[in-house]
Structures are given as structure tokens and as C-alpha cells.
Design a protein around this motif. Structure first.
Motif, PDB file in Angstrom:
ATOM      1  N   LYS A  69       0.848  -1.196   0.000  1.00  0.00           N
ATOM      2  CA  LYS A  69       0.000   0.000   0.000  1.00  0.00           C
ATOM      3  C   LYS A  69       0.879   1.240   0.000  1.00  0.00           C
ATOM      4  O   LYS A  69       1.802   1.358   0.803  1.00  0.00           O
ATOM      5  CB  LYS A  69      -0.929   0.036   1.211  1.00  0.00           C
ATOM      6  CG  LYS A  69      -1.841   1.268   1.185  1.00  0.00           C
ATOM      7  CD  LYS A  69      -2.938   1.230   2.211  1.00  0.00           C
ATOM      8  CE  LYS A  69      -3.817   2.467   2.063  1.00  0.00           C
ATOM      9  NZ  LYS A  69      -4.946   2.458   2.990  1.00  0.00           N
ATOM     10  N   VAL A  84      -1.841  -0.758  -3.872  1.00  0.00           N
ATOM     11  CA  VAL A  84      -3.130  -0.099  -3.648  1.00  0.00           C
ATOM     12  C   VAL A  84      -2.882   1.238  -2.956  1.00  0.00           C
ATOM     13  O   VAL A  84      -1.836   1.441  -2.339  1.00  0.00           O
ATOM     14  CB  VAL A  84      -4.094  -0.976  -2.803  1.00  0.00           C
ATOM     15  CG1 VAL A  84      -4.468  -2.249  -3.561  1.00  0.00           C
ATOM     16  CG2 VAL A  84      -3.501  -1.302  -1.444  1.00  0.00           C
ATOM     17  N   LEU A  85      -3.842   2.122  -3.081  1.00  0.00           N
ATOM     18  CA  LEU A  85      -3.787   3.403  -2.383  1.00  0.00           C
ATOM     19  C   LEU A  85      -5.188   3.961  -2.297  1.00  0.00           C
ATOM     20  O   LEU A  85      -6.103   3.487  -2.970  1.00  0.00           O
ATOM     21  CB  LEU A  85      -2.850   4.394  -3.083  1.00  0.00           C
ATOM     22  CG  LEU A  85      -3.168   4.892  -4.496  1.00  0.00           C
ATOM     23  CD1 LEU A  85      -4.281   5.934  -4.527  1.00  0.00           C
ATOM     24  CD2 LEU A  85      -1.927   5.499  -5.111  1.00  0.00           C
ATOM     25  N   ASP A  86      -5.347   4.953  -1.435  1.00  0.00           N
ATOM     26  CA  ASP A  86      -6.575   5.739  -1.473  1.00  0.00           C
ATOM     27  C   ASP A  86      -6.177   7.191  -1.639  1.00  0.00           C
ATOM     28  O   ASP A  86      -5.166   7.638  -1.107  1.00  0.00           O
ATOM     29  CB  ASP A  86      -7.470   5.498  -0.250  1.00  0.00           C
ATOM     30  CG  ASP A  86      -6.786   5.701   1.070  1.00  0.00           C
ATOM     31  OD1 ASP A  86      -6.891   6.818   1.612  1.00  0.00           O
ATOM     32  OD2 ASP A  86      -6.150   4.754   1.563  1.00  0.00           O
ATOM     33  N   TRP A  91      -2.547   3.496 -12.646  1.00  0.00           N
ATOM     34  CA  TRP A  91      -3.468   3.132 -11.569  1.00  0.00           C
ATOM     35  C   TRP A  91      -4.886   3.197 -12.105  1.00  0.00           C
ATOM     36  O   TRP A  91      -5.201   3.988 -12.987  1.00  0.00           O
ATOM     37  CB  TRP A  91      -3.315   4.094 -10.395  1.00  0.00           C
ATOM     38  CG  TRP A  91      -2.007   3.989  -9.681  1.00  0.00           C
ATOM     39  CD1 TRP A  91      -0.810   4.498 -10.090  1.00  0.00           C
ATOM     40  CD2 TRP A  91      -1.756   3.348  -8.433  1.00  0.00           C
ATOM     41  NE1 TRP A  91       0.170   4.216  -9.172  1.00  0.00           N
ATOM     42  CE2 TRP A  91      -0.381   3.509  -8.143  1.00  0.00           C
ATOM     43  CE3 TRP A  91      -2.557   2.659  -7.524  1.00  0.00           C
ATOM     44  CZ2 TRP A  91       0.202   3.011  -6.995  1.00  0.00           C
ATOM     45  CZ3 TRP A  91      -1.981   2.166  -6.375  1.00  0.00           C
ATOM     46  CH2 TRP A  91      -0.611   2.331  -6.114  1.00  0.00           C
ATOM     47  N   ASP A 117     -10.012   0.465  -7.863  1.00  0.00           N
ATOM     48  CA  ASP A 117      -9.874  -0.874  -7.284  1.00  0.00           C
ATOM     49  C   ASP A 117     -11.252  -1.533  -7.246  1.00  0.00           C
ATOM     50  O   ASP A 117     -12.117  -1.091  -6.488  1.00  0.00           O
ATOM     51  CB  ASP A 117      -9.294  -0.775  -5.874  1.00  0.00           C
ATOM     52  CG  ASP A 117      -8.963  -2.120  -5.262  1.00  0.00           C
ATOM     53  OD1 ASP A 117      -9.398  -3.162  -5.808  1.00  0.00           O
ATOM     54  OD2 ASP A 117      -8.275  -2.138  -4.230  1.00  0.00           O
ATOM     55  N   HIS A 131     -12.795  -2.409  -3.905  1.00  0.00           N
ATOM     56  CA  HIS A 131     -13.202  -1.328  -2.998  1.00  0.00           C
ATOM     57  C   HIS A 131     -13.900  -0.210  -3.784  1.00  0.00           C
ATOM     58  O   HIS A 131     -13.318   0.862  -3.977  1.00  0.00           O
ATOM     59  CB  HIS A 131     -12.000  -0.769  -2.246  1.00  0.00           C
ATOM     60  CG  HIS A 131     -11.353  -1.756  -1.349  1.00  0.00           C
ATOM     61  ND1 HIS A 131     -10.273  -2.517  -1.725  1.00  0.00           N
ATOM     62  CD2 HIS A 131     -11.675  -2.142  -0.096  1.00  0.00           C
ATOM     63  CE1 HIS A 131      -9.942  -3.315  -0.738  1.00  0.00           C
ATOM     64  NE2 HIS A 131     -10.778  -3.111   0.260  1.00  0.00           N
ATOM     65  N   PRO A 148     -16.198   2.995  -4.597  1.00  0.00           N
ATOM     66  CA  PRO A 148     -16.411   4.172  -3.756  1.00  0.00           C
ATOM     67  C   PRO A 148     -17.776   4.120  -3.064  1.00  0.00           C
ATOM     68  O   PRO A 148     -18.767   3.718  -3.665  1.00  0.00           O
ATOM     69  CB  PRO A 148     -16.321   5.340  -4.734  1.00  0.00           C
ATOM     70  CG  PRO A 148     -16.513   4.754  -6.089  1.00  0.00           C
ATOM     71  CD  PRO A 148     -16.112   3.316  -6.013  1.00  0.00           C
ATOM     72  N   ASP A 192     -17.967   8.485   1.361  1.00  0.00           N
ATOM     73  CA  ASP A 192     -16.525   8.441   1.561  1.00  0.00           C
ATOM     74  C   ASP A 192     -15.855   9.581   0.791  1.00  0.00           C
ATOM     75  O   ASP A 192     -16.311   9.956  -0.287  1.00  0.00           O
ATOM     76  CB  ASP A 192     -15.956   7.094   1.095  1.00  0.00           C
ATOM     77  CG  ASP A 192     -14.581   6.809   1.649  1.00  0.00           C
ATOM     78  OD1 ASP A 192     -13.967   7.724   2.235  1.00  0.00           O
ATOM     79  OD2 ASP A 192     -14.108   5.675   1.512  1.00  0.00           O
ATOM     80  N   HIS A 243     -12.688   9.348  -0.155  1.00  0.00           N
ATOM     81  CA  HIS A 243     -11.516   8.759  -0.791  1.00  0.00           C
ATOM     82  C   HIS A 243     -11.920   7.831  -1.927  1.00  0.00           C
ATOM     83  O   HIS A 243     -12.972   7.209  -1.882  1.00  0.00           O
ATOM     84  CB  HIS A 243     -10.692   7.965   0.234  1.00  0.00           C
ATOM     85  CG  HIS A 243     -10.045   8.848   1.233  1.00  0.00           C
ATOM     86  ND1 HIS A 243     -10.643   9.188   2.431  1.00  0.00           N
ATOM     87  CD2 HIS A 243      -8.864   9.498   1.215  1.00  0.00           C
ATOM     88  CE1 HIS A 243      -9.853   9.992   3.098  1.00  0.00           C
ATOM     89  NE2 HIS A 243      -8.772  10.202   2.387  1.00  0.00           N
ATOM     90  N   PHE A 301     -10.385   4.520  -4.059  1.00  0.00           N
ATOM     91  CA  PHE A 301      -9.423   3.453  -3.873  1.00  0.00           C
ATOM     92  C   PHE A 301      -8.923   3.001  -5.238  1.00  0.00           C
ATOM     93  O   PHE A 301      -9.709   2.655  -6.115  1.00  0.00           O
ATOM     94  CB  PHE A 301     -10.062   2.301  -3.091  1.00  0.00           C
ATOM     95  CG  PHE A 301     -10.516   2.746  -1.727  1.00  0.00           C
ATOM     96  CD1 PHE A 301      -9.632   2.727  -0.661  1.00  0.00           C
ATOM     97  CD2 PHE A 301     -11.795   3.235  -1.520  1.00  0.00           C
ATOM     98  CE1 PHE A 301     -10.022   3.170   0.593  1.00  0.00           C
ATOM     99  CE2 PHE A 301     -12.205   3.677  -0.266  1.00  0.00           C
ATOM    100  CZ  PHE A 301     -11.313   3.646   0.791  1.00  0.00           C
ATOM    101  N   ARG A 304      -5.833   0.867  -7.681  1.00  0.00           N
ATOM    102  CA  ARG A 304      -5.027  -0.356  -7.738  1.00  0.00           C
ATOM    103  C   ARG A 304      -4.032  -0.226  -8.900  1.00  0.00           C
ATOM    104  O   ARG A 304      -4.347   0.363  -9.929  1.00  0.00           O
ATOM    105  CB  ARG A 304      -5.978  -1.534  -7.963  1.00  0.00           C
ATOM    106  CG  ARG A 304      -5.337  -2.844  -8.191  1.00  0.00           C
ATOM    107  CD  ARG A 304      -6.429  -3.867  -8.570  1.00  0.00           C
ATOM    108  NE  ARG A 304      -5.812  -5.145  -8.769  1.00  0.00           N
ATOM    109  CZ  ARG A 304      -5.790  -6.112  -7.872  1.00  0.00           C
ATOM    110  NH1 ARG A 304      -6.384  -5.943  -6.715  1.00  0.00           N
ATOM    111  NH2 ARG A 304      -5.185  -7.234  -8.122  1.00  0.00           N
TER     112      ARG A 304
END
Length: 163
Positions: free
Chosen positions: A83, A119-121, A138, A141, A144, A146, A150, A152, A154, A156
Motif C-alpha cells: 500500500k 493499492v492506495l486511497d 493506476w 480498485d 473497494h 467508492p 466516503d 476517498h 481506492f 489499484r
């Protein structure tokens, strides 16, 4: 100037400098001010740098830190997943190739560590970062999606195999 750019592991003594860069970069996409602005980000960065299970890379130009990236395998994730927790370029140095070079160094480290997925947010209002990550490969994801409430997104990244 790319001729004097070095990407290396951050040192504990650089935590306050990194924290300052972090806050300046984050303030560009929080119109009402950075959440947790009174949080001890210097201590948080010292802890990140000291973690044996993670890594903090910094881009240095002419002796000055101009970009930072922090990553590790998150708890409960497969061992081949990493991550990206923090990724920031000094706003005074945007559009100079620093982020691209730093991302390439992260990718190379992930590949060397046997990671296949990253992965990141990213904050939903941080359009600049979203565009940057899309250019690097990227994508949303699928594990995940949205949520309506939220702030953020996500993302991948499939770490490319060594050619």
C-alpha cells in the motif's frame, strides 16, 4: 534539474522536513484546511521511517527533499500487495518530473520485493493526484468501490513484471 536528482531512503533526522512538505502538499486539496493540522506529523514520519516493515523514499534535488513516498504491506493483505500510504511532491516543484521519477523508484522497489499489486486511497477532491495516478497506470480498485459518503477513492496498480 534532473542531473542532480537522487531518490533514496529517508533518514530519521529528515522527519520534520518531510512533515513540512507533506502538509504543504496536502493543503493544496483541502479548501478548508488540512485535517489534523495540529497532529504531530514529524513524529508520525519518524515512526514511518523507523518501521522495519515499511519504507520511505525521498526525491532530493540540489540537497533539498522535493518528493516523498511511504509504503508497506498493510495488515491483513496478501504478502504480494503493497500500500502506498503517502506520496507527495513539493508544490513548488510540480510538473518537473519528480513524481514520475519517484513513482518509478517505488515500482522498482515493489518489483524487487516481489510485490505484484499496489493499492492506495486518494482524496476525492485531489483531481491533480488522480490524474497523475491514472497516467502511471493506476485504476479504480474493483475490490473497494467508492461509497457515497466516503471522501476517498481506492486505486489499484499492477506492478509490471521485470522485462
Amino acid at each position: 534539474m534532473t542531473g542532480t536528482r537522487v531518490i533514496r531512503t529517508a533518514l530519521p533526522a529528515e522527519a520534520e522536513i518531510i512533515a513540512d512538505l507533506h502538509l504543504r502538499a496536502r493543503s493544496t486539496y483541502y479548501p478548508d484546511g488540512v485535517p489534523q493540522a495540529d497532529f504531530d506529523w514529524g513524529e508520525a514520519w519518524r515512526e514511518s521511517i523507523a518501521r522495519p516493515d515499511g519504507q520511505v523514499l525521498c526525491a532530493v534535488e540540489q540537497g533539498r527533499i522535493v518528493g516523498i513516498a511511504s509504503f508497506r504491506v498493510p495488515e491483513g493483505a496478501p504478502a504480494d500487495t503493497v500500500k502506498l500510504f503517502q506520496f507527495h511532491v513539493d508544490p513548488d516543484h510540480w510538473r518537473a518530473g519528480i513524481g514520475t521519477a519517484l513513482h518509478a523508484a517505488c515500482t522498482e522497489q515493489w518489483r524487487a520485493d516481489g510485490r505484484r499489486t499496489a493499492v492506495l486511497d486518494v482524496h476525492a477532491d485531489n483531481r491533480r493526484a488522480q490524474a497523475f495516478y491514472a497516467r502511471q497506470g493506476w485504476r479504480p480498485d474493483p475490490a473497494h468501490p467508492p461509497a457515497a459518503d466516503d471522501h476517498h477513492l481506492f486505486l489499484r496498480f499492477d506492478v509490471p513484471a521485470r522485462e
